[in-house]
Design a protein around this motif. Structure first.
Motif: not given
Length: 411
Positions: A341, A315, A349-350, A337-338, A334
């Motif tokens: 998933q 990542v 989407s995220c 938050q990923s 971000w």
């Protein structure tokens, strides 16, 4: 190294495991039968509690109103709890303490043939809070085990890997252990070999990351709040629990803003929108709260598995487009938050999956302050080491297979 076994050898291996268990149950059968006969004549003698003081606390808790539905029913007019009911409550506390799902004594009732493993809680090392060096460019690429964790038999494609550790399992062995219901077994078969993955019963239960001391502290809080293990909670009960904790720690009630945060977290835990949260989701959320409160970021990094460390490397490298070893604060959020998933079962989407948490209303005092803080944080430089430390708690929170989000995402 694993040994290639024929189908006949595999059957013999499993048969020996089952036979050993059945022999043990036969030796225990006379005791169980005698207790059943005594129960027909009169109240059976209950086993002495492991801690008389705890037994007394449980007896008091059964007769008072608390934030769990079970305790509220106990408070209604009616007969006093029987010894069997008190024993069941005591066993629930013991399972919570030991991190077990099913007691071996209960296997003859459920028809399971294999004995669940005994979990050992970790101990913190002296250097637990010291920085740990994890190189960005050195991938670990851990290899999955070759034999089933339960029966130690190799059957190639019939083994399902854990996405967090290197253990592999037969679906039949997990069913016999009683850890997965039919629908959860089917979900495991569908996801274990995909990019979403599946967490085994060791990794799914983040409560097992707590030490004995941390678990004792959490259990004491539950007892004081009259929380009954393995019971569901509604939003009012979660608020009542949070008010109690706030009074204990800060000697004041929650503010309106804090109550709104609690309700937002309840929405995140109530993945099925049923109006209540499951016991396991509540326990995992509270366990992560203990880790966040009492552990340093360096200590949390040490809890990450090799698979998780490789994933966070991928990542970071994907975000670091100019290859200078630094990303921004916005990119870090971000990434945090990923990790969640796995909730995107319909190619969401995220950003859409984040809305599942339940945003703070625009009229809230926290809305404008959070927005200003977020904008200021967007452009700050974040190194690989800081990125890993700041993301560790979110990576751990993404371990459970449940669709509930056990920790609030950064705004």
């Amino acid at each position: 190294m694993g040994v290639l076994m024929s189908k006949k050898q595999q059957v013999q291996k499993c048969t020996s495991v089952v036979s050993a268990f059945q022999q043990g149950m036969k030796e225990r059968a006379p005791t169980t039968t005698n207790q059943g006969e005594r129960s027909g004549e009169g109240p059976a003698e209950s086993l002495p509690p492991s801690n008389p003081k705890e037994e007394g606390e449980h007896g008091e808790a059964d007769g008072k109103v608390g934030p769990s539905g079970t305790s509220q029913q106990a408070a209604a007019p009616g007969p006093a709890p029987t010894r069997d009911e008190c024993k069941v409550n005591q066993e629930a506390w013991n399972r919570l303490r030991d991190g077990k799902g099913v007691e071996p004594e209960d296997l003859d009732k459920t028809g399971h043939q294999l004995i669940p493993p005994a979990f050992v809680r970790p101990k913190r090392d002296a250097n637990d809070d010291q920085p740990v060096e994890i190189a960005l460019g050195q991938r670990e690429q851990p290899v999955n085990d070759e034999m089933c964790e339960v029966c130690e038999v190799w059957t190639a494609n019939d083994l399902f890997p854990c996405r967090t550790c290197t253990r592999v399992f037969h679906d039949g062995c997990l069913r016999e252990l009683g850890y997965l219901r039919t629908e959860l077994l089917q979900e495991m078969r569908e996801t274990a070999h995909t990019s979403t993955g599946w967490s085994c019963y060791y990794c799914d239960n983040v409560n097992l990351l707590l030490t004995e001391e941390e678990m004792y502290s959490l259990m004491e809080t539950f007892k004081q709040c009259k929380i009954i293990p393995e019971s569901c909670l509604v939003s009012d009960e979660l608020l009542q629990y949070r008010h109690f904790v706030s009074k204990q720690l800060f000697e004041k009630d929650l503010s309106d803003e804090q109550e709104e945060e609690v309700l937002a977290q309840f929405a995140a835990l109530d993945s099925e929108k049923s109006g209540q949260i499951e016991w396991s989701d509540f326990l995992y959320h509270e366990s992560l709260g203990v880790l966040r409160k009492f552990r340093t970021e360096n200590s949390l990094v040490r809890l990450l598995s090799a698979k998780e460390r490789d994933h966070v490397r991928s990542v970071f490298v994907g975000l670091d487009l100019d290859k200078d070893g630094v990303v921004t604060g916005a990119e870090t959020r971000w990434a945090q938050q990923s990790w969640f998933q796995k909730f995107s079962k319909e190619s969401q989407s995220c950003n859409v999956s984040i809305s599942h948490v339940g945003p703070i209303s625009e009229s809230s005092p926290a809305s404008s302050s959070s927005e200003r803080s977020s904008q200021k944080d967007d452009n700050r430089p974040v190194s690989w080491e800081d990125f890993l430390r700041e993301s560790a708690i979110y990576i751990l929170a993404a371990r459970p297979n449940s669709l509930a989000m056990h920790i609030r995402l950064p705004l």
